[in-house]
Design a protein around this motif. Structure first.
Motif, PDB file in Angstrom:
ATOM      1  N   ALA A 165      -4.384 -54.397 -18.545  1.00 47.18           N
ATOM      2  CA  ALA A 165      -3.606 -54.486 -19.763  1.00 47.18           C
ATOM      3  C   ALA A 165      -4.437 -55.498 -20.621  1.00 47.18           C
ATOM      4  CB  ALA A 165      -2.393 -55.446 -19.595  1.00 47.18           C
ATOM      5  N   ALA A 166      -4.338 -55.385 -22.011  1.00 45.69           N
ATOM      6  CA  ALA A 166      -4.853 -56.450 -23.138  1.00 45.69           C
ATOM      7  C   ALA A 166      -3.935 -56.691 -23.968  1.00 45.69           C
ATOM      8  CB  ALA A 166      -6.176 -55.644 -23.633  1.00 45.69           C
ATOM      9  N   PHE A 167      -3.658 -57.851 -24.210  1.00 50.59           N
ATOM     10  CA  PHE A 167      -2.785 -58.320 -25.325  1.00 50.59           C
ATOM     11  C   PHE A 167      -3.590 -59.425 -26.324  1.00 50.59           C
ATOM     12  CE2 PHE A 167      -1.212 -61.791 -22.771  1.00 50.59           C
ATOM     13  CZ  PHE A 167      -1.591 -61.292 -21.311  1.00 50.59           C
ATOM     14  N   ARG A 168      -2.899 -59.735 -27.338  1.00 54.69           N
ATOM     15  CA  ARG A 168      -3.527 -60.439 -28.449  1.00 54.69           C
ATOM     16  C   ARG A 168      -2.721 -61.427 -29.045  1.00 54.69           C
ATOM     17  NH1 ARG A 168      -6.392 -56.145 -32.057  1.00 54.69           N
ATOM     18  NH2 ARG A 168      -5.595 -54.406 -30.718  1.00 54.69           N
ATOM     19  N   TRP A 169      -3.047 -62.100 -30.326  1.00 54.16           N
ATOM     20  CA  TRP A 169      -2.176 -62.970 -30.827  1.00 54.16           C
ATOM     21  C   TRP A 169      -1.003 -62.086 -31.093  1.00 54.16           C
ATOM     22  CZ3 TRP A 169      -0.151 -61.043 -35.732  1.00 54.16           C
ATOM     23  CH2 TRP A 169      -1.064 -59.809 -36.225  1.00 54.16           C
ATOM     24  N   GLY A 170       0.336 -62.867 -31.571  1.00 51.15           N
ATOM     25  CA  GLY A 170       1.391 -62.535 -31.449  1.00 51.15           C
ATOM     26  C   GLY A 170       2.364 -63.152 -30.606  1.00 51.15           C
ATOM     27  N   GLN A 171       3.443 -62.720 -29.941  1.00 51.11           N
ATOM     28  CA  GLN A 171       4.112 -63.449 -29.114  1.00 51.11           C
ATOM     29  C   GLN A 171       3.502 -63.832 -27.839  1.00 51.11           C
ATOM     30  OE1 GLN A 171       6.752 -59.832 -27.313  1.00 51.11           O
ATOM     31  NE2 GLN A 171       7.842 -61.430 -28.321  1.00 51.11           N
ATOM     32  N   PHE A 172       2.576 -63.194 -27.505  1.00 44.21           N
ATOM     33  CA  PHE A 172       1.988 -63.504 -26.276  1.00 44.21           C
ATOM     34  C   PHE A 172       0.463 -64.041 -26.248  1.00 44.21           C
ATOM     35  CE2 PHE A 172       5.173 -60.766 -24.091  1.00 44.21           C
ATOM     36  CZ  PHE A 172       5.868 -61.803 -23.808  1.00 44.21           C
ATOM     37  N   GLY A 173       0.168 -64.629 -27.723  1.00 47.15           N
ATOM     38  CA  GLY A 173      -1.249 -64.938 -27.942  1.00 47.15           C
ATOM     39  C   GLY A 173      -1.452 -66.442 -27.480  1.00 47.15           C
ATOM     40  N   GLU A 174      -1.365 -66.644 -26.288  1.00 52.65           N
ATOM     41  CA  GLU A 174      -1.653 -67.961 -25.772  1.00 52.65           C
ATOM     42  C   GLU A 174      -2.843 -67.983 -24.895  1.00 52.65           C
ATOM     43  OE1 GLU A 174      -0.097 -70.646 -26.899  1.00 52.65           O
ATOM     44  OE2 GLU A 174       1.549 -69.717 -28.014  1.00 52.65           O
ATOM     45  N   ASN A 175      -2.958 -69.434 -24.394  1.00 50.56           N
ATOM     46  CA  ASN A 175      -4.228 -69.515 -23.541  1.00 50.56           C
ATOM     47  C   ASN A 175      -3.983 -69.485 -22.054  1.00 50.56           C
ATOM     48  OD1 ASN A 175      -6.705 -70.565 -22.593  1.00 50.56           O
ATOM     49  ND2 ASN A 175      -6.161 -72.691 -22.689  1.00 50.56           N
ATOM     50  N   PHE A 176      -3.885 -68.061 -21.486  1.00 53.09           N
ATOM     51  CA  PHE A 176      -3.524 -67.910 -20.057  1.00 53.09           C
ATOM     52  C   PHE A 176      -4.596 -68.053 -19.079  1.00 53.09           C
ATOM     53  CE2 PHE A 176      -0.182 -65.192 -22.479  1.00 53.09           C
ATOM     54  CZ  PHE A 176       0.786 -65.649 -21.809  1.00 53.09           C
ATOM     55  N   GLU A 177      -4.268 -69.197 -18.265  1.00 51.59           N
ATOM     56  CA  GLU A 177      -5.394 -69.603 -17.258  1.00 51.59           C
ATOM     57  C   GLU A 177      -5.108 -69.353 -15.794  1.00 51.59           C
ATOM     58  OE1 GLU A 177      -7.372 -73.206 -18.227  1.00 51.59           O
ATOM     59  OE2 GLU A 177      -7.928 -72.765 -20.153  1.00 51.59           O
ATOM     60  N   GLY A 178      -3.905 -69.148 -15.680  1.00 57.20           N
ATOM     61  CA  GLY A 178      -3.272 -69.026 -14.318  1.00 57.20           C
ATOM     62  C   GLY A 178      -2.722 -67.805 -13.933  1.00 57.20           C
ATOM     63  N   ILE A 179      -3.107 -67.081 -12.887  1.00 59.01           N
ATOM     64  CA  ILE A 179      -2.514 -65.769 -12.551  1.00 59.01           C
ATOM     65  C   ILE A 179      -1.990 -66.055 -10.730  1.00 59.01           C
ATOM     66  CG2 ILE A 179      -4.395 -64.813 -11.988  1.00 59.01           C
ATOM     67  CD1 ILE A 179      -3.406 -62.032 -13.053  1.00 59.01           C
ATOM     68  N   ALA A 180      -0.680 -65.276 -10.402  1.00 63.94           N
ATOM     69  CA  ALA A 180      -0.348 -65.251  -9.177  1.00 63.94           C
ATOM     70  C   ALA A 180       0.194 -64.057  -8.864  1.00 63.94           C
ATOM     71  CB  ALA A 180       0.342 -66.463  -9.010  1.00 63.94           C
ATOM     72  N   ALA A 181       0.034 -63.379  -7.821  1.00 66.51           N
ATOM     73  CA  ALA A 181       0.546 -62.182  -7.569  1.00 66.51           C
ATOM     74  C   ALA A 181       1.371 -62.094  -6.006  1.00 66.51           C
ATOM     75  CB  ALA A 181      -0.599 -61.039  -7.466  1.00 66.51           C
ATOM     76  N   ARG A 182       2.522 -61.211  -6.147  1.00 66.35           N
ATOM     77  CA  ARG A 182       3.402 -61.066  -5.063  1.00 66.35           C
ATOM     78  C   ARG A 182       3.935 -59.843  -4.990  1.00 66.35           C
ATOM     79  NH1 ARG A 182       8.716 -62.443  -4.434  1.00 66.35           N
ATOM     80  NH2 ARG A 182       9.752 -62.687  -6.432  1.00 66.35           N
ATOM     81  N   ARG A 183       4.792 -59.438  -4.093  1.00 62.66           N
ATOM     82  CA  ARG A 183       5.340 -58.156  -3.930  1.00 62.66           C
ATOM     83  C   ARG A 183       6.883 -58.519  -4.195  1.00 62.66           C
ATOM     84  NH1 ARG A 183       2.850 -53.438  -3.863  1.00 62.66           N
ATOM     85  NH2 ARG A 183       0.724 -53.679  -2.851  1.00 62.66           N
ATOM     86  N   ALA A 184       7.473 -57.437  -5.069  1.00 62.21           N
ATOM     87  CA  ALA A 184       9.078 -57.523  -5.142  1.00 62.21           C
ATOM     88  C   ALA A 184       9.672 -56.806  -3.869  1.00 62.21           C
ATOM     89  CB  ALA A 184       9.281 -56.788  -6.453  1.00 62.21           C
ATOM     90  N   PRO A 185      10.922 -56.966  -3.998  1.00 62.77           N
ATOM     91  CA  PRO A 185      11.636 -56.103  -2.761  1.00 62.77           C
ATOM     92  C   PRO A 185      11.410 -54.629  -2.770  1.00 62.77           C
ATOM     93  CG  PRO A 185      13.280 -57.951  -3.674  1.00 62.77           C
ATOM     94  CD  PRO A 185      11.858 -57.877  -4.529  1.00 62.77           C
ATOM     95  N   ASP A 186      11.223 -54.059  -3.697  1.00 63.96           N
ATOM     96  CA  ASP A 186      11.014 -52.836  -3.971  1.00 63.96           C
ATOM     97  C   ASP A 186       9.419 -52.262  -3.849  1.00 63.96           C
ATOM     98  OD1 ASP A 186      10.048 -53.273  -6.465  1.00 63.96           O
ATOM     99  OD2 ASP A 186      11.505 -52.080  -7.604  1.00 63.96           O
TER     100      ASP A 186
END
Length: 326
Positions: free
Chosen positions: A274-295
């Motif tokens: 994915a790639a996203f830019r300015w707009g509602q999610f145009g922020e300085n994202f610096e942390g990411i975490a991953a896990r499984r959903a029940p499905d």
């Protein structure tokens, strides 16, 4: 920088038995307000498969809230930990619905990250930028400024940390430390230097940290991007990368690659999800975490560092990948 130093100056600390300064966890009011996209919508900017499950804007009147750069989520989704640019640990309790969608986050506490007796004073020793679990009941934090890696047991995050071997080659500048750090099977770690150019001029320096051994790797980032966070889920490593320009603002992209590539390749070139830019999610994202959903879906959580600036937001996003594509 002056605003950040003012924030640091307002934090009260107490001396511990080992001579370091720390504060234990304290409750802090943090509001998590729904933000932006409609849940379950698939935005074109996020590619064909990534779904926006939830988005929250986090705000607090506490002067030390902000600068959140590293993120960890418990596998069951019941505990969130973030670390900040001023050496603090923020913990909260996420709430999810039966499908694993994030519906709230509350019960926030703040504490200083305990330091080792040999650690010095001043802001250069406080900038915690990366965070990962160690697959053995602990957390590892990466610092820049004075580069180092520190490990705490999850059962006692207020304990004096132990040291993890730091890869050779970080050097200067001091703000180009390990911002992307993830676990690997067998107690190993994968780390990327944010702006440390690889030998030969292509990509960035990366390392497999295996005890005292830290063999060099090359990580190929997106043009103009720098990796700012990483996490491993099962056999894949997910990385968030960030770019910034005065005209375009913040841009981010999410990439992934097989964890086995760390051991088998000297050159890692991830696939863009994915790639996203300015707009509602145009922020300085610096942390990411991953896990499984029940499905079986992969749930990716992103947190944005507001740099203690009123011009930026602290956002917490939850995205998902269908199980068959992850």
């Amino acid at each position: 920088m002056l605003a950040l130093l003012a924030v640091i100056g307002c934090i009260e600390t107490t001396a511990s038995d080992d001579g370091t300064h720390r504060t234990g966890p304290r409750s802090v009011e943090v509001e998590a307000a729904p933000y932006g996209a409609t849940p379950t919508s698939v935005l074109e900017a996020f590619g064909d498969h990534l779904t926006v499950e939830a988005a929250f804007r986090l705000t607090s009147d506490h002067p030390a809230f902000g600068g959140l750069s590293g993120l960890w989520i418990a596998p069951d989704g019941g505990r969130l930990i973030a670390v900040s640019d001023i050496g603090q640990r923020w913990e909260a309790t996420p709430s999810h619905d039966a499908d694993g969608r994030l519906i709230g986050v509350g019960d926030w506490t703040m504490a200083d990250l305990p330091r080792r007796p040999e650690d010095g004073e001043g802001s250069a020793w406080l900038d915690s930028e990366s965070l990962t679990g160690d697959d053995a009941g602990g957390l590892v934090v990466g610092y820049e400024g004075v580069h180092r890696l520190r490990r705490w047991p999850l059962a006692d995050l207020d304990a004096t940390p132990t040291s993890v071997t730091l890869p050779y080659g970080l050097g200067e500048p001091s703000n180009s430390g390990i911002e992307a750090l993830s676990s690997l099977p067998g107690g190993r770690f994968f780390a990327i230097g944010e702006r440390v150019g690889a030998w030969g001029g292509e990509g960035l320096m990366a390392w497999e940290i295996d005890g005292a051994n830290t063999p060099d790797l090359i990580y190929i980032q997106g043009p103009g991007f720098a990796p700012t966070g990483a996490d491993r889920l099962d056999d894949r490593i997910y990385v968030v990368e960030r770019a910034f320009s005065l005209l375009g603002g913040f841009r981010s992209r999410i990439v992934a690659f097989p964890a086995a590539a760390v051991a088998s390749k000297a050159r890692i070139e991830p696939d863009e999800l994915a790639a996203f830019r300015w707009g509602q999610f145009g922020e300085n994202f610096e942390g990411i975490a991953a896990r499984r959903a029940p499905d079986g879906r992969v749930l990716l959580y992103l947190i944005a560092d507001d740099n203690f600036s009123f011009l930026q937001n602290t956002l917490l996003l939850q995205l998902s990948l269908p199980a068959e594509t992850s």
